[in-house]
Design a protein around this motif. Structure first.
Motif, PDB file in Angstrom:
ATOM      1  N   ILE A 265       7.330 -11.710   2.092  1.00 36.97           N
ATOM      2  CA  ILE A 265       6.626 -10.841   3.043  1.00 36.97           C
ATOM      3  C   ILE A 265       5.168 -11.297   3.082  1.00 36.97           C
ATOM      4  O   ILE A 265       4.347 -10.915   2.230  1.00 36.97           O
ATOM      5  CB  ILE A 265       6.713  -9.356   2.618  1.00 36.97           C
ATOM      6  N   SER A 266       4.839 -12.122   4.045  1.00 36.67           N
ATOM      7  CA  SER A 266       3.502 -12.730   4.086  1.00 36.67           C
ATOM      8  C   SER A 266       2.461 -11.840   4.767  1.00 36.67           C
ATOM      9  O   SER A 266       1.258 -11.958   4.501  1.00 36.67           O
ATOM     10  CB  SER A 266       3.561 -14.087   4.799  1.00 36.67           C
ATOM     11  N   SER A 267       2.903 -10.952   5.631  1.00 36.35           N
ATOM     12  CA  SER A 267       1.985 -10.106   6.384  1.00 36.35           C
ATOM     13  C   SER A 267       1.457  -8.959   5.519  1.00 36.35           C
ATOM     14  O   SER A 267       2.231  -8.193   4.938  1.00 36.35           O
ATOM     15  CB  SER A 267       2.689  -9.533   7.619  1.00 36.35           C
ATOM     16  N   THR A 268       0.137  -8.838   5.429  1.00 32.39           N
ATOM     17  CA  THR A 268      -0.472  -7.738   4.678  1.00 32.39           C
ATOM     18  C   THR A 268      -0.079  -6.392   5.281  1.00 32.39           C
ATOM     19  O   THR A 268       0.187  -5.426   4.566  1.00 32.39           O
ATOM     20  CB  THR A 268      -2.012  -7.879   4.675  1.00 32.39           C
ATOM     21  N   ARG A 269      -0.037  -6.351   6.599  1.00 35.21           N
ATOM     22  CA  ARG A 269       0.351  -5.107   7.278  1.00 35.21           C
ATOM     23  C   ARG A 269       1.763  -4.690   6.887  1.00 35.21           C
ATOM     24  O   ARG A 269       2.038  -3.523   6.619  1.00 35.21           O
ATOM     25  CB  ARG A 269       0.257  -5.303   8.783  1.00 35.21           C
ATOM     26  N   GLU A 270       2.690  -5.683   6.824  1.00 36.26           N
ATOM     27  CA  GLU A 270       4.067  -5.384   6.457  1.00 36.26           C
ATOM     28  C   GLU A 270       4.163  -4.930   4.999  1.00 36.26           C
ATOM     29  O   GLU A 270       4.939  -4.040   4.656  1.00 36.26           O
ATOM     30  CB  GLU A 270       4.952  -6.619   6.677  1.00 36.26           C
ATOM     31  N   ARG A 271       3.365  -5.550   4.145  1.00 37.57           N
ATOM     32  CA  ARG A 271       3.368  -5.152   2.733  1.00 37.57           C
ATOM     33  C   ARG A 271       2.886  -3.710   2.574  1.00 37.57           C
ATOM     34  O   ARG A 271       3.424  -2.948   1.777  1.00 37.57           O
ATOM     35  CB  ARG A 271       2.488  -6.092   1.905  1.00 37.57           C
ATOM     36  N   TYR A 272       1.866  -3.337   3.340  1.00 36.07           N
ATOM     37  CA  TYR A 272       1.385  -1.958   3.277  1.00 36.07           C
ATOM     38  C   TYR A 272       2.442  -0.988   3.821  1.00 36.07           C
ATOM     39  O   TYR A 272       2.556   0.144   3.347  1.00 36.07           O
ATOM     40  CB  TYR A 272       0.069  -1.807   4.045  1.00 36.07           C
ATOM     41  N   ALA A 273       3.199  -1.427   4.818  1.00 39.22           N
ATOM     42  CA  ALA A 273       4.279  -0.575   5.343  1.00 39.22           C
ATOM     43  C   ALA A 273       5.337  -0.349   4.269  1.00 39.22           C
ATOM     44  O   ALA A 273       5.846   0.767   4.105  1.00 39.22           O
ATOM     45  CB  ALA A 273       4.890  -1.217   6.577  1.00 39.22           C
ATOM     46  N   ILE A 274       5.677  -1.403   3.516  1.00 38.96           N
ATOM     47  CA  ILE A 274       6.631  -1.264   2.411  1.00 38.96           C
ATOM     48  C   ILE A 274       6.041  -0.384   1.321  1.00 38.96           C
ATOM     49  O   ILE A 274       6.725   0.471   0.749  1.00 38.96           O
ATOM     50  CB  ILE A 274       7.014  -2.647   1.858  1.00 38.96           C
ATOM     51  N   LEU A 275       4.758  -0.582   1.041  1.00 38.06           N
ATOM     52  CA  LEU A 275       4.069   0.258   0.053  1.00 38.06           C
ATOM     53  C   LEU A 275       4.238   1.732   0.392  1.00 38.06           C
ATOM     54  O   LEU A 275       4.565   2.555  -0.474  1.00 38.06           O
ATOM     55  CB  LEU A 275       2.578  -0.119   0.021  1.00 38.06           C
ATOM     56  N   ASP A 276       4.013   2.078   1.656  1.00 39.27           N
ATOM     57  CA  ASP A 276       4.133   3.474   2.079  1.00 39.27           C
ATOM     58  C   ASP A 276       5.532   4.007   1.823  1.00 39.27           C
ATOM     59  O   ASP A 276       5.707   5.123   1.330  1.00 39.27           O
ATOM     60  CB  ASP A 276       3.789   3.579   3.568  1.00 39.27           C
TER      61      ASP A 276
ATOM     62  N   ARG B 129      -3.093  -8.334 -10.608  1.00 38.36           N
ATOM     63  CA  ARG B 129      -3.803  -9.251  -9.709  1.00 38.36           C
ATOM     64  C   ARG B 129      -3.433  -9.027  -8.250  1.00 38.36           C
ATOM     65  O   ARG B 129      -4.079  -9.560  -7.352  1.00 38.36           O
ATOM     66  CB  ARG B 129      -3.496 -10.710 -10.090  1.00 38.36           C
ATOM     67  N   ASP B 130      -2.369  -8.269  -7.993  1.00 42.82           N
ATOM     68  CA  ASP B 130      -1.920  -8.013  -6.625  1.00 42.82           C
ATOM     69  C   ASP B 130      -2.394  -6.631  -6.198  1.00 42.82           C
ATOM     70  O   ASP B 130      -1.946  -5.607  -6.724  1.00 42.82           O
ATOM     71  CB  ASP B 130      -0.384  -8.098  -6.562  1.00 42.82           C
ATOM     72  N   THR B 131      -3.316  -6.588  -5.246  1.00 36.96           N
ATOM     73  CA  THR B 131      -3.946  -5.322  -4.844  1.00 36.96           C
ATOM     74  C   THR B 131      -2.913  -4.273  -4.428  1.00 36.96           C
ATOM     75  O   THR B 131      -2.980  -3.109  -4.851  1.00 36.96           O
ATOM     76  CB  THR B 131      -4.926  -5.556  -3.676  1.00 36.96           C
ATOM     77  N   ILE B 132      -1.937  -4.687  -3.607  1.00 36.10           N
ATOM     78  CA  ILE B 132      -0.982  -3.718  -3.073  1.00 36.10           C
ATOM     79  C   ILE B 132      -0.043  -3.218  -4.160  1.00 36.10           C
ATOM     80  O   ILE B 132       0.245  -2.013  -4.256  1.00 36.10           O
ATOM     81  CB  ILE B 132      -0.198  -4.323  -1.894  1.00 36.10           C
ATOM     82  N   LEU B 133       0.437  -4.113  -5.019  1.00 33.91           N
ATOM     83  CA  LEU B 133       1.288  -3.675  -6.125  1.00 33.91           C
ATOM     84  C   LEU B 133       0.512  -2.744  -7.049  1.00 33.91           C
ATOM     85  O   LEU B 133       1.072  -1.773  -7.593  1.00 33.91           O
ATOM     86  CB  LEU B 133       1.815  -4.881  -6.906  1.00 33.91           C
ATOM     87  N   GLY B 134      -0.769  -3.026  -7.231  1.00 34.00           N
ATOM     88  CA  GLY B 134      -1.605  -2.145  -8.050  1.00 34.00           C
ATOM     89  C   GLY B 134      -1.697  -0.749  -7.458  1.00 34.00           C
ATOM     90  O   GLY B 134      -1.667   0.257  -8.180  1.00 34.00           O
TER      91      GLY B 134
END
Length: 307
Positions: free
Chosen positions: A16-27, A47-52
């Motif tokens: 999942i290369s898109s930051t937007r898509e990663r944030y959607a999964i995060l939600d 080290r991974d902002t979204i996983l954090g």
């Protein structure tokens, strides 16, 4: 209570290369309220902002250094009620998902069909409208068909209470039973059985034989239980379906007896576990104490509500 997990594999996340898509999964992961397992190392998560963010926003429900195969191939009810976000060939993943009755996505499949991570709008059923095919009318397909599962509880007092098996139950079985399964399938039907219990039980078995392969039938453990909880629902290891007026609505294509709505939830993905756990607990209690039943009273779903 025992509850399914969501396993997000490193290879899936990196695809999942898109930051937007990663944030959607995060939600979606945060809203799921499920424990999240991953094969990332602890230092990689930091080290991974979204996983954090996932770790912090879930109150630490992100667990690292796990092996997905320890869960995806396991027989315990937690693994069989889990969602796996992995990587690999879509055909291979779909085959394993179908054979085990579990939910597995790679990044391509996930982008095509995310319905398990949403609460679908309730579908109204109008008592003034005739549904000629009953439950087999196409508008019910999004709720009833192609849902991966390996165990089901159907609870509705009116499906077997007239001395025979309701035509609506026959249609429901054809729609909700998986087409194939490598592991034993567990089916428990809770309904009032005022008479003719032996024949109804045999009719359910014969129905399964008519709509599924001999191998599936041999691998199915069926219970018919003469007692019910007052709500009407279908519960599986991955989803549950509710309907206010009950499933014995159409009686062979007639107008429904009442106006009602049907709704589906995927509790591991969307967090709606209160009713889900309660219904499994209540049917488990009925299953344990009743003296009037046909079959073996086995259903792996009952393991979800054991201490």
């Amino acid at each position: 209570m025992k509850e399914g997990i969501i396993f997000i594999e490193k290879a899936f996340w990196n695809k999942i290369s898109s930051t937007r898509e990663r944030y959607a999964i995060l939600d979606k992961l945060i809203r799921s309220q499920s424990a999240i397992y991953t094969n990332f190392q602890k230092e990689e998560i930091s080290r991974d902002t979204i996983l954090g963010i996932i770790h912090d926003e879930t109150g630490g429900r992100l667990y690292w250094n796990k092996n997905i195969n320890d869960y995806m191939d396991a027989e315990d009810i937690v693994s069989l009620s889990s969602i796996f976000l992995t990587e690999g060939d879509a055909i291979t993943i779909s085959k394993k998902s179908t054979q085990r009755g579990i939910i597995i996505f790679n990044s391509d499949l996930f982008s095509i069909d995310k319905k398990v991570f949403y609460t679908l709008d309730p579908l109204p059923i109008d008592e003034d409208k005739r549904y000629y095919l009953g439950w087999k009318n196409e508008q019910f397909a999004p709720f009833l068909v192609n849902n991966k599962c390996n165990s089901i509880i159907i609870n509705d007092k009116y499906l077997c209470n007239k001395g025979y098996m309701s035509p609506d139950l026959k249609d429901l079985l054809d729609l909700v039973l998986p087409k194939m399964l490598r592991i034993p399938f567990h089916l428990s039907v809770f309904s009032e059985v005022n008479s003719n219990g032996d024949a109804i039980y045999q009719d359910i078995k014969d129905t399964i034989k008519a709509i599924r392969s001999p191998k599936f039938c041999e691998n199915t453990l069926l219970t018919l239980c003469y007692s019910t909880y007052h709500d009407r629902f279908i519960v599986s290891n991955n989803y549950y379906i509710t309907i206010g007026a009950g499933f014995a609505l159409f009686n062979g294509g007639k107008k429904p007896k009442n106006t009602t709505t049907i709704q589906i939830y995927y509790p591991t993905a969307v967090g709606k576990r209160t009713e889900y756990n309660l219904w499994i607990k209540k049917t488990r209690e009925i299953n344990e104490r009743t003296k009037n039943y046909w079959g073996n009273r086995v259903n792996r779903l009952f393991e979800l509500v054991q201490p």
